[in-house]
Structures are given as structure tokens and as C-alpha cells.
Scaffold this motif. Structure first.
Motif, PDB file in Angstrom:
ATOM      1  N   ILE A  26       0.847  -1.203   0.000  1.00  0.00           N
ATOM      2  CA  ILE A  26       0.000   0.000   0.000  1.00  0.00           C
ATOM      3  C   ILE A  26       0.886   1.258   0.000  1.00  0.00           C
ATOM      4  O   ILE A  26       0.646   2.207  -0.742  1.00  0.00           O
ATOM      5  CB  ILE A  26      -0.960  -0.007   1.220  1.00  0.00           C
ATOM      6  CG1 ILE A  26      -1.893  -1.221   1.162  1.00  0.00           C
ATOM      7  CG2 ILE A  26      -1.791   1.279   1.274  1.00  0.00           C
ATOM      8  CD1 ILE A  26      -2.761  -1.428   2.397  1.00  0.00           C
ATOM      9  N   LEU A  27       1.933   1.201   0.812  1.00  0.00           N
ATOM     10  CA  LEU A  27       2.870   2.333   0.894  1.00  0.00           C
ATOM     11  C   LEU A  27       3.595   2.533  -0.447  1.00  0.00           C
ATOM     12  O   LEU A  27       3.712   3.661  -0.949  1.00  0.00           O
ATOM     13  CB  LEU A  27       3.881   2.055   2.020  1.00  0.00           C
ATOM     14  CG  LEU A  27       4.863   3.145   2.367  1.00  0.00           C
ATOM     15  CD1 LEU A  27       4.125   4.373   2.886  1.00  0.00           C
ATOM     16  CD2 LEU A  27       5.834   2.651   3.462  1.00  0.00           C
ATOM     17  N   ASP A  28       4.048   1.419  -1.055  1.00  0.00           N
ATOM     18  CA  ASP A  28       4.732   1.500  -2.356  1.00  0.00           C
ATOM     19  C   ASP A  28       3.811   2.101  -3.408  1.00  0.00           C
ATOM     20  O   ASP A  28       4.228   2.903  -4.244  1.00  0.00           O
ATOM     21  CB  ASP A  28       5.186   0.107  -2.829  1.00  0.00           C
ATOM     22  CG  ASP A  28       6.312  -0.441  -1.960  1.00  0.00           C
ATOM     23  OD1 ASP A  28       6.889   0.347  -1.187  1.00  0.00           O
ATOM     24  OD2 ASP A  28       6.590  -1.659  -2.042  1.00  0.00           O
ATOM     25  N   PHE A  29       2.532   1.689  -3.351  1.00  0.00           N
ATOM     26  CA  PHE A  29       1.552   2.199  -4.317  1.00  0.00           C
ATOM     27  C   PHE A  29       1.407   3.713  -4.167  1.00  0.00           C
ATOM     28  O   PHE A  29       1.459   4.461  -5.146  1.00  0.00           O
ATOM     29  CB  PHE A  29       0.197   1.514  -4.106  1.00  0.00           C
ATOM     30  CG  PHE A  29      -0.956   2.256  -4.728  1.00  0.00           C
ATOM     31  CD1 PHE A  29      -1.063   2.375  -6.107  1.00  0.00           C
ATOM     32  CD2 PHE A  29      -1.925   2.861  -3.937  1.00  0.00           C
ATOM     33  CE1 PHE A  29      -2.110   3.088  -6.685  1.00  0.00           C
ATOM     34  CE2 PHE A  29      -2.967   3.573  -4.506  1.00  0.00           C
ATOM     35  CZ  PHE A  29      -3.059   3.680  -5.880  1.00  0.00           C
ATOM     36  N   LYS A  30       1.243   4.162  -2.909  1.00  0.00           N
ATOM     37  CA  LYS A  30       1.071   5.609  -2.691  1.00  0.00           C
ATOM     38  C   LYS A  30       2.295   6.379  -3.212  1.00  0.00           C
ATOM     39  O   LYS A  30       2.166   7.391  -3.897  1.00  0.00           O
ATOM     40  CB  LYS A  30       0.868   5.899  -1.198  1.00  0.00           C
ATOM     41  CG  LYS A  30       0.476   7.335  -0.964  1.00  0.00           C
ATOM     42  CD  LYS A  30       0.931   7.915   0.331  1.00  0.00           C
ATOM     43  CE  LYS A  30       2.408   8.000   0.497  1.00  0.00           C
ATOM     44  NZ  LYS A  30       2.867   8.708   1.661  1.00  0.00           N
ATOM     45  N   ASN A  31       3.493   5.850  -2.932  1.00  0.00           N
ATOM     46  CA  ASN A  31       4.720   6.537  -3.378  1.00  0.00           C
ATOM     47  C   ASN A  31       4.817   6.565  -4.905  1.00  0.00           C
ATOM     48  O   ASN A  31       5.176   7.583  -5.502  1.00  0.00           O
ATOM     49  CB  ASN A  31       5.954   5.859  -2.773  1.00  0.00           C
ATOM     50  CG  ASN A  31       6.019   6.097  -1.266  1.00  0.00           C
ATOM     51  OD1 ASN A  31       5.426   7.050  -0.763  1.00  0.00           O
ATOM     52  ND2 ASN A  31       6.716   5.232  -0.535  1.00  0.00           N
ATOM     53  N   SER A  32       4.498   5.419  -5.546  1.00  0.00           N
ATOM     54  CA  SER A  32       4.571   5.370  -7.019  1.00  0.00           C
ATOM     55  C   SER A  32       3.566   6.326  -7.641  1.00  0.00           C
ATOM     56  O   SER A  32       3.854   6.980  -8.656  1.00  0.00           O
ATOM     57  CB  SER A  32       4.266   3.964  -7.567  1.00  0.00           C
ATOM     58  OG  SER A  32       4.953   3.006  -6.862  1.00  0.00           O
ATOM     59  N   LEU A  33       2.377   6.394  -7.038  1.00  0.00           N
ATOM     60  CA  LEU A  33       1.340   7.294  -7.565  1.00  0.00           C
ATOM     61  C   LEU A  33       1.813   8.749  -7.474  1.00  0.00           C
ATOM     62  O   LEU A  33       1.702   9.514  -8.445  1.00  0.00           O
ATOM     63  CB  LEU A  33       0.042   7.098  -6.759  1.00  0.00           C
ATOM     64  CG  LEU A  33      -1.111   8.042  -7.075  1.00  0.00           C
ATOM     65  CD1 LEU A  33      -1.627   7.823  -8.494  1.00  0.00           C
ATOM     66  CD2 LEU A  33      -2.262   7.839  -6.089  1.00  0.00           C
ATOM     67  N   GLN A  34       2.374   9.103  -6.324  1.00  0.00           N
ATOM     68  CA  GLN A  34       2.855  10.488  -6.139  1.00  0.00           C
ATOM     69  C   GLN A  34       3.948  10.827  -7.145  1.00  0.00           C
ATOM     70  O   GLN A  34       3.976  11.901  -7.731  1.00  0.00           O
ATOM     71  CB  GLN A  34       3.392  10.665  -4.724  1.00  0.00           C
ATOM     72  CG  GLN A  34       2.303  11.094  -3.759  1.00  0.00           C
ATOM     73  CD  GLN A  34       2.805  11.291  -2.352  1.00  0.00           C
ATOM     74  OE1 GLN A  34       3.534  10.447  -1.840  1.00  0.00           O
ATOM     75  NE2 GLN A  34       2.412  12.369  -1.721  1.00  0.00           N
ATOM     76  N   LEU A  35       4.839   9.854  -7.348  1.00  0.00           N
ATOM     77  CA  LEU A  35       5.949  10.057  -8.283  1.00  0.00           C
ATOM     78  C   LEU A  35       5.425  10.251  -9.703  1.00  0.00           C
ATOM     79  O   LEU A  35       5.886  11.121 -10.447  1.00  0.00           O
ATOM     80  CB  LEU A  35       6.874   8.836  -8.212  1.00  0.00           C
ATOM     81  CG  LEU A  35       8.281   9.031  -8.723  1.00  0.00           C
ATOM     82  CD1 LEU A  35       9.021  10.041  -7.846  1.00  0.00           C
ATOM     83  CD2 LEU A  35       9.036   7.687  -8.703  1.00  0.00           C
ATOM     84  N   TRP A  36       4.437   9.432 -10.071  1.00  0.00           N
ATOM     85  CA  TRP A  36       3.868   9.520 -11.414  1.00  0.00           C
ATOM     86  C   TRP A  36       3.170  10.866 -11.625  1.00  0.00           C
ATOM     87  O   TRP A  36       3.318  11.490 -12.676  1.00  0.00           O
ATOM     88  CB  TRP A  36       2.885   8.360 -11.634  1.00  0.00           C
ATOM     89  CG  TRP A  36       2.222   8.392 -12.977  1.00  0.00           C
ATOM     90  CD1 TRP A  36       2.814   8.260 -14.196  1.00  0.00           C
ATOM     91  CD2 TRP A  36       0.826   8.594 -13.230  1.00  0.00           C
ATOM     92  NE1 TRP A  36       1.879   8.354 -15.201  1.00  0.00           N
ATOM     93  CE2 TRP A  36       0.646   8.554 -14.630  1.00  0.00           C
ATOM     94  CE3 TRP A  36      -0.276   8.769 -12.423  1.00  0.00           C
ATOM     95  CZ2 TRP A  36      -0.593   8.704 -15.228  1.00  0.00           C
ATOM     96  CZ3 TRP A  36      -1.522   8.915 -13.019  1.00  0.00           C
ATOM     97  CH2 TRP A  36      -1.665   8.890 -14.409  1.00  0.00           C
TER      98      TRP A  36
END
Ligand code: NAP
Length: 268
Positions: A26-36
Motif C-alpha cells: 500500500i505504501l509503495d503504491f502511494k509513493n509510485s502514484l505520487q511520483l507519477w
């Protein structure tokens, strides 16, 4: 994605995977989304979160963080995901929305406990047979209590007046929800439900979710049922504000503990 692209070739699209059984995912997803969002030069915000994932597990299985898998998928994971995305949802320049997909089966729960063991799901274990229906119903009640509590908190928070939270209950839909149930049993169940004219196809079952996702920006804390814009009341238990507050506190404590265990790399 290709259908959206076909209809709007300028659409910026990206699919991410998230496993609600894992706080790390879940944390990785949030970080990837922010980066994108950052790389694509888009506004750093989210306008719509639909917590749709859910399972009907038929056997007791633990996540690596010690949760019953059905509780983790249906309630704990969506609670954690929502908490992580709240800053992005609140940051939206347009009205933003959260939709939690619950179920009419929440009405079958009467004796409700919201201590850590029960919310983790392990409080249900220890019986001869895994109490599949009880945990499913309880997880859906928790999602409702959480939705209404978040709605109350947001309506007191002047900065997040543009963020709303509603609940969608599709009714009975022929999906893969019974994938763990023996095929002959799910066939019998679907046949009976079809004869009773209760069974919907996914294209119709999605309507309550669309009603909630497209509701007016003033609509919040509402339970949409079965499509056609229909709103109904949920159970008395789900409207118990004191219980909802207790569940919020338990869930928040679990969230903090899980975050610490991820940061320290000590998930057990
Ligand atoms: N069908 C009904 O009659 C009915 C009635 C009331 C409410 N609901 C609710 O509707 C929602 C959707 O269920 P459905 O009927 O469409 O069942 P479904 O066909 O089994 O879909 C469940 C979805 O949840 C995803 N999922 C499962 N575990 C996950 C995890 N650990 N992390 C992320 N995603 C996960 C699945 O992804 P994968 O396919 O990739 O595993 C799948 O996309 C659920 O919340 C369910 O409780 C259904």
C-alpha cells in the motif's frame, strides 16, 4: 485502459498494482502514484478513491503482518489505504470523493466488538470451522462504521470541505466473489438467486458504485443501494457513533503499529 484511450487519446493513464494484504504494498503504491503525478506534471491530488476490493475467504489464512486475510482485504487494507491517500484527496482543487463498497450482509451482525484481536480477525478463530460468513459480514459492518466516522470527521474539518465519503452496496451480483466456494454450491446459489430475480450482471451491479462516485459534492455519509440512485438506511449498529469512534481508535493504533513495523523492517 485501451477503451479509455480509444475514447480520449489525450488521456494520461497508468495502472498500478496494490496488494491490500500488505502495508508495504500500500505504501509503495502511494509513493509510485505520487511520483507519477509529479513526473507527469499533474496536480498532486486524487479526486476519487473507490475501495472495491473484497474477498469471501473460506479458510483461515494470516497475512505476514498477522491479520486474518479476509479482514485485511475487506476492512484493514482499505482503512490503511484511505489514511495514506487522505492528504492527496484533501489536496484536490475540485470536490473529491471516497466510495466504500459494503454489503447488505452487514445487517446480520449484532454482537459487535472492536478490540484489536477482533478487528485483526484472529478473535474469530478457534472454532472448529472458519466462520466465513461472520467475518465477511463483520468486515462489511466495519467498513460502514469507518465510512460514517470519516464523514463526521470531515464535516468538522473546515479544510476538507470538498472531500466526501459515501457507501455503495451493489446488491447481489454474479461476479467471482464465490471463487473459494465449491463450484456446485456457488452454481446452486446463483441459480436460486436468478430464479428469485435477485441476481444482477456486473454491468448492472456497478450502478450503486457509479451513483456514489458521481453523487453531488454535497452528498456525504450516504448509503447507496442497488443502483438507480436509491439511498437506504443501513443497520442500527452501523449508525452507532460511539462504536464507530472506538473502531477508528483501534484501526488507527493498528495503522501506526504496522507503519512502525514496515519502517523498522520487522513485519512478523
Ligand atoms: N458480488 C456480490 O454479490 C456483492 C454483493 C455485495 C457487495 N459486494 C462487494 O463488491 C466488491 C467487489 O467484489 P466482486 O463481487 O466484484 O468480487 P470479485 O469479482 O471477486 O472481485 C474482487 C476484487 O477484489 C480484488 N482483490 C482481492 N484481494 C485483493 C487484495 N489483497 N488486494 C487488492 N485487490 C484485491 C480482486 O482482484 P484480483 O481479481 O486481482 O484478485 C478483484 O478485483 C467486494 O468488496 C464485495 O464484498 C459484492
Amino acid at each position: 485502459m485501451s477503451e479509455i484511450k480509444r475514447q480520449n487519446e489525450k488521456a494520461l493513464l497508468k495502472a498500478f498494482q496494490v496488494d491490500l494484504l500488505s502495508i508495504q504494498s500500500i505504501l509503495d503504491f502511494k509513493n509510485s502514484l505520487q511520483l507519477w503525478l509529479q513526473d507527469s506534471k499533474m496536480h498532486p491530488s486524487v479526486q476519487l478513491l473507490i475501495n472495491n476490493a473484497g474477498i469471501l475467504a473460506t479458510s483461515s489464512r494470516l497475512t505476514s503482518e498477522g491479520y486474518d486475510q479476509m479482514m485485511a482485504t475487506n476492512y484493514v487494507g482499505p482503512f490503511f489505504l484511505t489514511q495514506m491517500l487522505l492528504p492527496l484527496l484533501k489536496n484536490s482543487p475540485f470536490p473529491s470523493r471516497i466510495v466504500n463498497v459494503s454489503s447488505f450482509t452487514h445487517r446480520c451482525v449484532f454482537d459487535v466488538h472492536v478490540d484489536e484481536d477482533t478487528v485483526c480477525g484472529k478473535g474469530f478463530w478457534g472454532l472448529d470451522q472458519y466462520p466465513c460468513s461472520s467475518i465477511y459480514q463483520y468486515s462489511k459492518l466495519c467498513l460502514l462504521l469507518f465510512s460514517y466516522e470519516l464523514h463526521r470527521k470531515l464535516s468538522l474539518d473546515k479544510e476538507s470541505h470538498k472531500l466526501t465519503v459515501n457507501v455503495a452496496d451493489p446488491g447481489v451480483v454474479k461476479t467471482n466473489i464465490m471463487r473459494e466456494v465449491p463450484t456446485y454450491l456457488s452454481r446452486v446459489a446463483f441459480t436460486i438467486l436468478r430464479l428469485l430475480r435477485l441476481l444482477q450482471l456486473p454491468k448492472d451491479g456497478v450502478n450503486s458504485i457509479l451513483d456514489a462516485a458521481l453523487a453531488s459534492p454535497e452528498t456525504s455519509g450516504v448509503y447507496f443501494f442497488g443502483g438507480k440512485g436509491r439511498r437506504v438506511g443501513s443497520s442500527a449498529q452501523s449508525n452507532d457513533a460511539k462504536l464507530a469512534e472506538e473502531l477508528w481508535e483501534t484501526s488507527s493504533n493498528l495503522f501506526v503499529k504496522s507503519q512502525i513495523s514496515v519502517e523498522g523492517g520487522t513485519s512478523s
